[in-house]
Enzyme design. Structure first.
Site, PDB file in Angstrom:
ATOM      1  N   THR A 126     -19.464 -22.114 -21.189  1.00 30.62           N
ATOM      2  CA  THR A 126     -18.445 -23.142 -21.047  1.00 30.62           C
ATOM      3  C   THR A 126     -18.636 -24.166 -22.151  1.00 30.62           C
ATOM      4  OG1 THR A 126     -17.473 -24.789 -19.553  1.00 30.62           O
ATOM      5  CG2 THR A 126     -19.842 -24.440 -19.364  1.00 30.62           C
ATOM      6  N   HIS A 150     -32.776 -21.516  -9.987  1.00 30.77           N
ATOM      7  CA  HIS A 150     -34.228 -21.540  -9.886  1.00 30.77           C
ATOM      8  C   HIS A 150     -34.764 -20.689  -8.726  1.00 30.77           C
ATOM      9  CE1 HIS A 150     -38.069 -22.736 -11.141  1.00 30.77           C
ATOM     10  NE2 HIS A 150     -37.892 -24.035 -11.302  1.00 30.77           N
TER      11      HIS A 150
END
Lengths: 427, 250
Positions: free
Chosen positions: A347, A399
Site C-alpha cells: 500500500t 506477530h
C-alpha cells in the site's frame, strides 16, 4: 400513567441492542402485542411487540441508536388507564378501582379528538377488564407496591395474572425504572455521538461498511507490529528518471515506483516464506505462489486488486498488469478473481507526503508493506553528509506467526535489493 | 408450577455463555423438526411461504420447521441498501437473468442463486432457548460441522457472523425474529457460480471474498447429501428430533 418500554434482552450474552426502526410514531395508538419497534443484534433483526395497549408517548431512543438492554426506549400512555387512579390514591382497593371503570370510559371520551386516540381508549378499557383477572393475593401485592395491574402481562389461564407474572414485572421495574431504589444502569462506554441540529447523519455505503468491518476484524485477528526501515532509493530514482519517458513512449504505460518495490518484495518473500503465509485456525498455511495485493484508493473507499503469480512476471509484465488492474478498479470493472487470493499486500500511504504509516493487515495475510513518501534528505554516508533520495518502508506483520527478527531480516533484504538495484527494466 | 420449573432449568442451561450445547429437554418426548426440501422457489414466493409458516408457528399449528430450497438468481435489497451498491445496470442484470427484489429484512444487498442452499428455519425460540446470539452460533456450528463432513475446514471469524473458509465467506446469515419465532436464515454456497456476486459487492473489498464448497473441493457436491448432514446437525444442536421430511420438486 405511562409505562416504560424497555430494550429487551435477546439472549444471555446480549448486552445491547440497536433500534433499527420505529413502527409507530409518537402519539400513535398501539394495541397490546402489536409490533412497536425493530431492533438488531448480530445478524438478527427482531420485531418487538408493545407490552400494553395505549398511545406511544415519547420515543427516547431514536432509530440507529444502540443502548444497553433494559434501557427505557419509549413510554406508552395507557389511555384512560386505571393505573393513574391506583397510583394517586393507593389506599383504594383494586376492587374499588375496577368499579370505577365507567369513569375511565369518560376519560376515554374526553380524548375523542383523534379517532386513533379514541380507539386506543377503547382498547385500554379492554385492558382494564384484565384487572379482574388476578387473584386477591396478587391484587393485594399490587396495592402494596403501588403497581398498576393493567401493565402486567398475565400468562395464567385465560390471561390471569399469576404471582410469578407479578414478581417478574416487579423485578423488571425494579431494575430498570425505579431510580430511587437503584440508579439506572449506565449505558456501556461508546455512547453514540450526539447529533446536533447542524450535523448531518449519512448512512455508510456498503463499501464503507465492509472496509470498517474488515479493518476492525483484522485488528482483532492479528497481533499487529510495525517495523520501519529507511531505504536509500537514489539508485532506483536515477533509473526511474532515466527510463520514465522511454517507457511511456515505447510501451504506452506510465512507469511508477510501485513495480520496483514489488520486485524487491518478491525476492524477499521467497527468502522468508513465513511472510507469504496465512493463519487458518491453528494452522500456518505457507503459500507456494505469490499473489500481490495492491491497495488502490477510490473515491469513498479503497480496493485491493491482486496480481496473481506476480513472481512469474517480468518487470514490464508487472507494470502492464498493475496499470490495467488499477484502471479497472477505478471503473468498478474488477471481477471476483481480480480481488481474491492475495498472499501479501503493498500500500502507498506516502502520496501526500506522509513519511510512513502503520498499515492494517489485509486478512488472512500476515504482512503488508506501506511505502512512505519518496523525498530528498541529508544522509550520513561514511561520516560525510550527502543528499540522497530516501523512502520509509513500514512493514506491519502478524506477530502471532512472524517473529520480530524474521520481519527485520525480511526488511533488510528488501532494503538491500532496492539500494543495490541490478535488474534491467527491459528484460 | 410445571412451566415455572421448566424455565428455571432453561435458565441454568443458558448460563453457559457462548455455548451451543443443546438444552436438556424438559419433557421426555423430543419435539420434532419438520423439513421441507424444495427445488427452486422464487424469492417472493418463499417469503410469503415463510410468513404463513411464522403465523402458523406462533399459533402453534405447526411444529418447528426447516425450509431447504434454492432461489433462481436474485439480488435482494435490504431496507438499508442503496441502489448505487448495485454495480450493474438493470439492463445488465436482466440480461444476466437476475431478478432484483426489495426485501423487508434489514441489512445489505445480497445475492442468491442456483447452487446455493438456502435454509429458512421457522422455529419458536421461546420453546428452545431465548437467545439470538446462541441461535446464530447454532446455525454457524451446524454449517461448520456439515462442512467438515464434506471435507471442508470451515471456521467462524470473531465479530463477523457467517461461516468462513480461509477468510472467504462460504455461508452468510440473516435472521428475523418476531415474538421469538424465527424466519430467514442462512445461505450456503455449495456449487454457486461465484461470478454472480460481482454484480453487487464492490468486490474489491478484500474483507468479503466469497467461496463455495465446490471451489474449496474442486468438485461439485450433491445437495441432498449436504442436506442430510445439515438437518442432522441442526436438529441435534437445537435439541429437536428429525421430524417428517417432505420432498417436493416445485
Amino acid at each position: 400513567m405511562a409505562a416504560d418500554v424497555l430494550m429487551p434482552q435477546m439472549g444471555e450474552s446480549v448486552a445491547e441492542g440497536t433500534i433499527t426502526r420505529w413502527l409507530k410514531k409518537e402519539g400513535e395508538a398501539v394495541s397490546k402485542d402489536e409490533p412497536l419497534f425493530e431492533i438488531s443484534t448480530e445478524k438478527v433483526d427482531a420485531e418487538i411487540p408493545s407490552p400494553i395497549a395505549g398511545v406511544l408517548g415519547k420515543i427516547l431512543v431514536k432509530e440507529g441508536q444502540t443502548v444497553a438492554v433494559h434501557t427505557v426506549v419509549a413510554q406508552i400512555e395507557a389511555v384512560g388507564s386505571l393505573g393513574s387512579l391506583g397510583s394517586v390514591g393507593s389506599a383504594e382497593t383494586p376492587q374499588k378501582s375496577a368499579s370505577k371503570a365507567p369513569e375511565s370510559a369518560t376519560a376515554g371520551t374526553e380524548r375523542t379528538e383523534g379517532t386513533d386516540k379514541s380507539k386506543a381508549g377503547a382498547s385500554a378499557e379492554k385492558e382494564s377488564s384484565e384487572l379482574l383477572r388476578a387473584s386477591p393475593l396478587v391484587r393485594r401485592m399490587a396495592e402494596e407496591h403501588g403497581i398498576d395491574l393493567s401493565l402486567v402481562e398475565g400468562t395464567g389461564t385465560g390471561g390471569r395474572i399469576t404471582k410469578e407474572d407479578f414478581m417478574a414485572y416487579l423485578e423488571r421495574q425494579g431494575s430498570a425504572t425505579a431510580p430511587k431504589a437503584a440508579p439506572p444502569k449506565p449505558v456501556p462506554a461508546p455512547t453514540p455521538a450526539k447529533t446536533g441540529e447542524r450535523d448531518e447523519s449519512v448512512p455508510m455505503t456498503i463499501m464503507r461498511k465492509r472496509i470498517a468491518e474488515h479493518m476492525v476484524m483484522s485488528r482483532r485477528t492479528s497481533a499487529h507490529v510495525t517495523t520501519v526501515f529507511q531505504v536509500d532509493l537514489s539508485r532506483v530514482a536515477e533509473i526511474y528518471r532515466k527510463e520514465k519517458a522511454g517507457f511511456e513512449n515505447q510501451e504506452g504505460v506510465k512507469l511508477t515506483y510501485t513495480p520496483f518495490f514489488i520486485r524487491a518484495l518478491i525476492d524477499s518473500l521467497k527468502r522468508f516464506p513465513i511472510l507469504n503465509s496465512s493463519v487458518n485456525g491453528d494452522q500456518i498455511v505457507y503459500h507456494k505462489d505469490i499473489h500481490m495485493g495492491i491497495a488502490v484508493a477510490l473515491e469513498g473507499g479503497l480496493i485491493v486488486p491482486v496480481v496473481h503469480h506476480v513472481d512469474e512476471k517480468n518487470f514490464l509484465g508487472l507494470v502492464r498488469t498493475i496499470h490495467e488492474l488499477a484502471a479497472r478498479a477505478r471503473q468498478k470493472k474488477l471481477t471476483v478473481d481480480d480481488v481474491q487470493g492475495g498472499t501479501f499486500t503493498i500500500t502507498n500511504p506516502g502520496v501526500y507526503g506522509g513519511l510512513f504509516a502503520t498499515p492494517i493487515i489485509n486478512q488472512p495475510q500476515v504482512g503488508i508493506l506501506g511505502v512512505g513518501t519518496i523525498y530528498k534528505a541529508p544522509v550520513v554516508i561514511q561520516d560525510a553528509i550527502a543528499i540522497r533520495t530516501v523512502v520509509h518502508l513500514a512493514l506491519s506483520f502478524d506477530h502471532r506467526v512472524v517473529d520480530g527478527a524474521v520481519a527485520d531480516q525480511f526488511m533488510a533484504s528488501v532494503k538491500k535489493y532496492l539500494e543495490g538495484w541490478e535488474e534491467s527494466l527491459w528484460a | 408450577m410445571h412451566s415455572a420449573e421448566g424455565s428455571t432449568i432453561r435458565h441454568q442451561a443458558s448460563a453457559v455463555p457462548q455455548s451451543w450445547i443443546p438444552l436438556p429437554q424438559t419433557s421426555d418426548e423430543l419435539r420434532p423438526l419438520d423439513v421441507f426440501s424444495l427445488d427452486f422457489v422464487p424469492y417472493n414466493d418463499a417469503w410469503n411461504l415463510q410468513r404463513m409458516l411464522v403465523e402458523k408457528r406462533k399459533r402453534n399449528e405447526i411444529a418447528d420447521t426447516l425450509l431447504l430450497l434454492e432461489h433462481p438468481p436474485v439480488i435482494t435489497m435490504g431496507r438499508n441498501a442503496k441502489p448505487e451498491n448495485l454495480l450493474s445496470t438493470p439492463l445488465e442484470l436482466q440480461q444476466a437473468g437476475i431478478e432484483v427484489v426489495e426485501s423487508d429484512r434489514g441489512g445489505d444487498v445480497t445475492f442468491h442463486g442456483p447452487g446455493q442452499l438456502i435454509g429458512y428455519p421457522i422455529l419458536d425460540l421461546s420453546k428452545i432457548r431465548r437467545d439470538v446470539v446462541w441461535y446464530v452460533r447454532v446455525l454457524e456450528e451446524a454449517i461448520i460441522r456439515t462442512a467438515q463432513d464434506c471435507g471442508v475446514r470451515a471456521v467462524r471469524v470473531p465479530g463477523c457472523p457467517g461461516v468462513w473458509v480461509n477468510n472467504a465467506k462460504v455461508a452468510s446469515l440473516g435472521i428475523h425474529i418476531s415474538r421469538w419465532v424465527t424466519s430467514h436464515g442462512f445461505a450456503l454456497n455449495l456449487n454457486t457460480d461465484l461470478n454472480f456476486f460481482c454484480h453487487i459487492i464492490p468486490c474489491g473489498i478484500a474483507s468479503c471474498p466469497v467461496t463455495s464448497f465446490q471451489q474449496c473441493l474442486g468438485k461439485p457436491l450433491d445437495r441432498s447429501v449436504v442436506e442430510q448432514h445439515l438437518v442432522q446437525h441442526l436438529a441435534g444442536l437445537l435439541g429437536l428430533e428429525k421430524g417428517e421430511l417432505w420432498q417436493r420438486m416445485s
